[in-house]
Design a protein around this motif. Structure first.
Motif, PDB file in Angstrom:
ATOM      1  N   ASN A   1       0.907  -1.219  -0.003  1.00 38.84           N
ATOM      2  CA  ASN A   1       0.081  -0.062  -0.089  1.00 38.84           C
ATOM      3  C   ASN A   1       0.880   1.035  -0.049  1.00 38.84           C
ATOM      4  O   ASN A   1       0.652   2.167  -0.635  1.00 38.84           O
ATOM      5  CB  ASN A   1      -0.748  -0.038   1.318  1.00 38.84           C
ATOM      6  N   GLN A   2       1.944   1.306   0.738  1.00 43.78           N
ATOM      7  CA  GLN A   2       2.721   2.407   0.656  1.00 43.78           C
ATOM      8  C   GLN A   2       3.315   2.810  -0.434  1.00 43.78           C
ATOM      9  O   GLN A   2       3.533   3.910  -0.908  1.00 43.78           O
ATOM     10  CB  GLN A   2       3.888   2.285   1.939  1.00 43.78           C
ATOM     11  N   THR A   3       3.917   1.549  -1.116  1.00 41.09           N
ATOM     12  CA  THR A   3       4.370   1.697  -2.415  1.00 41.09           C
ATOM     13  C   THR A   3       3.413   2.007  -3.471  1.00 41.09           C
ATOM     14  O   THR A   3       3.879   3.362  -4.364  1.00 41.09           O
ATOM     15  CB  THR A   3       5.121   0.181  -2.952  1.00 41.09           C
ATOM     16  N   LEU A   4       2.510   1.542  -3.575  1.00 45.80           N
ATOM     17  CA  LEU A   4       1.436   1.782  -4.544  1.00 45.80           C
ATOM     18  C   LEU A   4       0.617   3.345  -4.356  1.00 45.80           C
ATOM     19  O   LEU A   4       0.091   3.921  -5.111  1.00 45.80           O
ATOM     20  CB  LEU A   4       0.377   0.901  -4.938  1.00 45.80           C
ATOM     21  N   GLU A   5       0.151   3.564  -3.156  1.00 42.85           N
ATOM     22  CA  GLU A   5      -0.503   4.961  -2.834  1.00 42.85           C
ATOM     23  C   GLU A   5       0.237   6.047  -2.487  1.00 42.85           C
ATOM     24  O   GLU A   5       0.069   7.205  -2.449  1.00 42.85           O
ATOM     25  CB  GLU A   5      -1.440   4.449  -1.613  1.00 42.85           C
ATOM     26  N   VAL A   6       1.651   5.790  -2.324  1.00 39.81           N
ATOM     27  CA  VAL A   6       2.390   7.191  -1.686  1.00 39.81           C
ATOM     28  C   VAL A   6       3.488   7.079  -2.781  1.00 39.81           C
ATOM     29  O   VAL A   6       4.181   8.236  -3.226  1.00 39.81           O
ATOM     30  CB  VAL A   6       2.749   6.798  -0.266  1.00 39.81           C
ATOM     31  N   ASP A   7       4.577   6.025  -2.482  1.00 44.54           N
ATOM     32  CA  ASP A   7       5.715   6.365  -3.442  1.00 44.54           C
ATOM     33  C   ASP A   7       5.613   6.737  -4.655  1.00 44.54           C
ATOM     34  O   ASP A   7       6.139   7.640  -5.403  1.00 44.54           O
ATOM     35  CB  ASP A   7       6.704   5.219  -3.172  1.00 44.54           C
ATOM     36  N   ILE A   8       4.593   5.807  -5.489  1.00 43.81           N
ATOM     37  CA  ILE A   8       4.681   5.943  -6.930  1.00 43.81           C
ATOM     38  C   ILE A   8       3.778   7.384  -7.235  1.00 43.81           C
ATOM     39  O   ILE A   8       4.272   7.994  -7.994  1.00 43.81           O
ATOM     40  CB  ILE A   8       4.091   4.745  -7.558  1.00 43.81           C
ATOM     41  N   PRO A   9       2.600   7.665  -6.583  1.00 40.10           N
ATOM     42  CA  PRO A   9       1.902   8.776  -6.941  1.00 40.10           C
ATOM     43  C   PRO A   9       2.578   9.881  -6.591  1.00 40.10           C
ATOM     44  O   PRO A   9       2.344  10.868  -7.629  1.00 40.10           O
ATOM     45  CB  PRO A   9       0.921   8.529  -6.098  1.00 40.10           C
ATOM     46  N   SER A  10       3.320   9.863  -5.683  1.00 40.36           N
ATOM     47  CA  SER A  10       4.191  11.190  -5.237  1.00 40.36           C
ATOM     48  C   SER A  10       5.395  11.431  -6.396  1.00 40.36           C
ATOM     49  O   SER A  10       5.600  12.672  -6.693  1.00 40.36           O
ATOM     50  CB  SER A  10       5.053  11.068  -3.998  1.00 40.36           C
ATOM     51  N   PHE A  11       5.889  10.192  -6.685  1.00 39.31           N
ATOM     52  CA  PHE A  11       6.840  10.361  -7.835  1.00 39.31           C
ATOM     53  C   PHE A  11       6.548  10.882  -9.122  1.00 39.31           C
ATOM     54  O   PHE A  11       7.074  11.839  -9.921  1.00 39.31           O
ATOM     55  CB  PHE A  11       7.574   9.280  -8.044  1.00 39.31           C
ATOM     56  N   ALA A  12       5.161  10.565  -9.517  1.00 38.79           N
ATOM     57  CA  ALA A  12       4.731  10.725 -10.855  1.00 38.79           C
ATOM     58  C   ALA A  12       3.835  11.596 -10.823  1.00 38.79           C
ATOM     59  O   ALA A  12       2.825  12.038 -11.836  1.00 38.79           O
ATOM     60  CB  ALA A  12       4.122   9.436 -11.517  1.00 38.79           C
ATOM     61  N   ASN A  13       3.273  12.444  -9.680  1.00 43.46           N
ATOM     62  CA  ASN A  13       2.485  13.477  -9.550  1.00 43.46           C
ATOM     63  C   ASN A  13       1.094  13.063  -9.623  1.00 43.46           C
ATOM     64  O   ASN A  13       0.310  13.555 -10.527  1.00 43.46           O
ATOM     65  CB  ASN A  13       2.757  14.642 -10.480  1.00 43.46           C
ATOM     66  N   MET A  14       0.653  11.713  -9.281  1.00 42.36           N
ATOM     67  CA  MET A  14      -0.632  11.054  -9.621  1.00 42.36           C
ATOM     68  C   MET A  14      -1.358  11.511  -8.300  1.00 42.36           C
ATOM     69  O   MET A  14      -1.090  11.859  -7.189  1.00 42.36           O
ATOM     70  CB  MET A  14      -0.309   9.816  -9.681  1.00 42.36           C
ATOM     71  N   ASN A  15      -2.708  11.251  -8.521  1.00 41.38           N
ATOM     72  CA  ASN A  15      -3.821  11.507  -7.645  1.00 41.38           C
ATOM     73  C   ASN A  15      -4.103  10.381  -6.908  1.00 41.38           C
ATOM     74  O   ASN A  15      -3.520   9.142  -7.061  1.00 41.38           O
ATOM     75  CB  ASN A  15      -5.052  12.132  -8.011  1.00 41.38           C
ATOM     76  N   VAL A  16      -4.686  10.517  -5.902  1.00 39.77           N
ATOM     77  CA  VAL A  16      -5.153   9.221  -4.833  1.00 39.77           C
ATOM     78  C   VAL A  16      -5.831   8.067  -5.623  1.00 39.77           C
ATOM     79  O   VAL A  16      -5.608   7.050  -5.458  1.00 39.77           O
ATOM     80  CB  VAL A  16      -6.030   9.528  -3.574  1.00 39.77           C
ATOM     81  N   SER A  17      -6.733   8.500  -6.508  1.00 36.30           N
ATOM     82  CA  SER A  17      -7.427   7.529  -7.392  1.00 36.30           C
ATOM     83  C   SER A  17      -6.527   6.785  -8.184  1.00 36.30           C
ATOM     84  O   SER A  17      -6.786   5.551  -8.296  1.00 36.30           O
ATOM     85  CB  SER A  17      -8.516   8.340  -8.030  1.00 36.30           C
ATOM     86  N   THR A  18      -5.538   7.438  -8.700  1.00 38.60           N
ATOM     87  CA  THR A  18      -4.548   6.630  -9.570  1.00 38.60           C
ATOM     88  C   THR A  18      -4.009   5.594  -8.768  1.00 38.60           C
ATOM     89  O   THR A  18      -3.711   4.434  -9.343  1.00 38.60           O
ATOM     90  CB  THR A  18      -3.620   7.530 -10.161  1.00 38.60           C
ATOM     91  N   GLY A  19      -3.781   5.867  -7.533  1.00 42.25           N
ATOM     92  CA  GLY A  19      -2.735   4.914  -6.765  1.00 42.25           C
ATOM     93  C   GLY A  19      -3.837   3.603  -6.706  1.00 42.25           C
ATOM     94  O   GLY A  19      -3.375   2.467  -6.566  1.00 42.25           O
ATOM     95  N   ARG A  20      -5.245   3.620  -6.391  1.00 41.54           N
ATOM     96  CA  ARG A  20      -6.098   2.505  -6.504  1.00 41.54           C
ATOM     97  C   ARG A  20      -6.293   1.858  -7.645  1.00 41.54           C
ATOM     98  O   ARG A  20      -6.142   0.394  -7.698  1.00 41.54           O
ATOM     99  CB  ARG A  20      -7.619   3.310  -6.253  1.00 41.54           C
ATOM    100  N   LYS A  21      -5.957   2.442  -8.957  1.00 44.20           N
ATOM    101  CA  LYS A  21      -5.876   1.691 -10.264  1.00 44.20           C
ATOM    102  C   LYS A  21      -4.655   0.866 -10.313  1.00 44.20           C
ATOM    103  O   LYS A  21      -4.516  -0.208 -10.715  1.00 44.20           O
ATOM    104  CB  LYS A  21      -5.693   2.835 -11.324  1.00 44.20           C
ATOM    105  N   LEU A  22      -3.568   1.745  -9.622  1.00 41.21           N
ATOM    106  CA  LEU A  22      -2.254   0.820  -9.522  1.00 41.21           C
ATOM    107  C   LEU A  22      -2.497  -0.563  -8.663  1.00 41.21           C
ATOM    108  O   LEU A  22      -2.028  -1.746  -9.093  1.00 41.21           O
ATOM    109  CB  LEU A  22      -1.042   1.687  -8.939  1.00 41.21           C
ATOM    110  N   LYS A  23      -3.170  -0.565  -7.622  1.00 39.73           N
ATOM    111  CA  LYS A  23      -3.619  -1.663  -6.883  1.00 39.73           C
ATOM    112  C   LYS A  23      -4.427  -2.625  -7.761  1.00 39.73           C
ATOM    113  O   LYS A  23      -4.102  -3.759  -7.587  1.00 39.73           O
ATOM    114  CB  LYS A  23      -4.309  -1.472  -5.561  1.00 39.73           C
ATOM    115  N   GLN A  24      -5.315  -2.131  -8.404  1.00 42.89           N
ATOM    116  CA  GLN A  24      -6.113  -2.989  -9.410  1.00 42.89           C
ATOM    117  C   GLN A  24      -5.095  -3.647 -10.358  1.00 42.89           C
ATOM    118  O   GLN A  24      -5.456  -4.949 -10.431  1.00 42.89           O
ATOM    119  CB  GLN A  24      -7.116  -2.181 -10.327  1.00 42.89           C
ATOM    120  N   LEU A  25      -4.365  -2.960 -10.916  1.00 40.05           N
ATOM    121  CA  LEU A  25      -3.103  -3.617 -11.798  1.00 40.05           C
ATOM    122  C   LEU A  25      -2.342  -4.871 -11.179  1.00 40.05           C
ATOM    123  O   LEU A  25      -2.415  -5.822 -11.636  1.00 40.05           O
ATOM    124  CB  LEU A  25      -2.354  -2.586 -12.469  1.00 40.05           C
TER     125      LEU A  25
END
Length: 389
Positions: free
Chosen positions: A212-236
């Motif tokens: 969760n920390q990797t998908l919801e915090v690390d990657i979105p903060s690096f790529a300037n994504m929003n929270v909903s994108t983090g959820r899509k990463l978890k779906q992937l």
């Protein structure tokens, strides 16, 4: 500064040195600036503290973490300058990616203090790679991944067995008198042996915290994504976990997740760099090229058991283990005639009654079988590949 020393000395004194990772002896600790990077939870902090405890004087050494509240009001460069005035020679900085403009300050530290040796670590591989351009002529980077099967046996059961080369394994030279029946231990490793925190209570909860920390915090903060994108990463991640294995169709994925097709490849690349997945690319494109991705796997078998719940596919699990154990030290790609190609050798992975007909066209091919204890001719037990590091 005194508070930092107290915290540093406490952590160093409490760390156990009974078991050390293979990476410990693989790193050239004499570099003036060394970066140890890798996914969350693989044991980087412990490695740094163990090296200090075994080799350095506490009077000349300071370990800090960039997450410390001390750095909310104090600059790293000022701490280092004060440390050098006190006679400091070895500065260890953990979780460096949590510090703003970390690469620029490390560059200044390197230039201002030629007698100071600096070791830093980072869990967010994405941020480290983005900032390492500033340090390209200064820092030597070492990538660390989770426990191999060999390391797990040493960590959990105090079974000290040396690493074997790929050539030795392919020649069926791995004969272990210490373990007459390795398969039960191998199954245990696949479920919970990759991460050192498996020895602690609440392994599954902690593993999901890493994800969760990797998908919801690390990657979105690096790529300037929003929270909903983090959820899509978890779906992937969930799609990859339950696949057999996953052969990406970018258009279908984009439609399923309601995202642009052009973004899908970027999402997978971010997840790969963050240590969540592995991508087997076409051998004509090279292992690190952004060429055609043939198959996608979770980064290690523990993630498969945790994320796929009751839907683990045995074939996917076998291939995940094989690729994970080989990728650290060898160039591994997909194969046009088998499952993988490693250093020009084709490998077909399967159950114990798997035939080798896919290898009939291979110039140099091996059949890797699960659920067998010993190998013969060009048939190698799957668990043997857990002794490469």
């Amino acid at each position: 500064m005194e508070t930092l020393f107290q915290y540093s000395n406490k952590l160093i004194s409490e760390v156990s040195v009974e078991f050390v990772r293979h990476a410990y002896n693989s790193i050239n600790w004499n570099n003036r600036m060394l970066g140890v990077i890798g996914p969350r939870g693989v044991g980087k902090t412990t490695l740094l503290l163990q090296y200090i405890k075994n080799n350095l004087s506490l009077k000349e050494t300071l370990y800090v973490t960039a997450e410390d509240f001390y750095f909310a009001n104090n600059r790293l460069i000022d701490v280092a300058s004060e440390f050098v005035k006190w006679g400091g020679k070895h500065l260890f900085i953990d979780e460096i990616h949590k510090y703003p403009d970390w690469s620029k300050e490390l560059k200044l530290l390197y230039d201002y203090h030629p007698d100071l040796k600096i070791v830093f670590s980072g869990s967010s591989v994405l941020d480290i790679k983005k900032g390492s351009a500033d340090l390209s002529r200064r820092a030597v980077m070492f990538y660390m991944q989770g426990l191999s099967f060999r390391e797990y046996l040493a960590f959990a059961y105090q079974l000290r067995i040396r690493p074997y080369t790929l050539e030795e394994i392919l020649a069926n030279k791995l004969q272990l008198k210490e373990i007459p029946h390795p398969l039960p231990l191998f199954q245990e490793y696949l479920k919970k042996g990759y991460y050192p925190f498996a020895a602690e209570e609440g392994f599954q909860i902690k593993l999901m915290q890493v994800v969760n920390q990797t998908l919801e915090v690390d990657i979105p903060s690096f790529a300037n994504m929003n929270v909903s994108t983090g959820r899509k990463l978890k779906q992937l991640m969930a799609i990859v976990a339950e696949s057999i294995p996953f052969k990406p169709n970018m258009s279908k994925i984009a439609e399923l997740l309601s995202i642009s097709r052009n973004n899908v490849g970027d999402y997978f690349l971010y997840m790969e760099e963050a240590g969540m997945i592995m991508q087997a690319r076409n051998p004509t494109e090279g292992i690190r090229a952004l060429g055609k991705v043939e198959k996608i796997y979770l980064e290690n078998p523990n993630l498969v058991f945790s994320l796929a719940n009751q839907h683990q596919d045995k074939g996917n699990l076998r291939e995940t283990f094989f690729m994970n154990q080989l990728k650290l030290t060898h160039a591994i790609t997909s194969s046009p005639i088998a499952d993988f190609r490693v250093d020009g050798i084709d490998f077909e992975i399967g159950r114990k009654n798997k035939s080798g007909k896919q290898l009939s066209q291979a110039k140099n091919g091996y059949l890797v079988k699960d659920d067998i204890e010993t190998g013969y001719l060009n048939t190698i037990p799957l668990w043997n590949f857990g002794f490469l590091y």
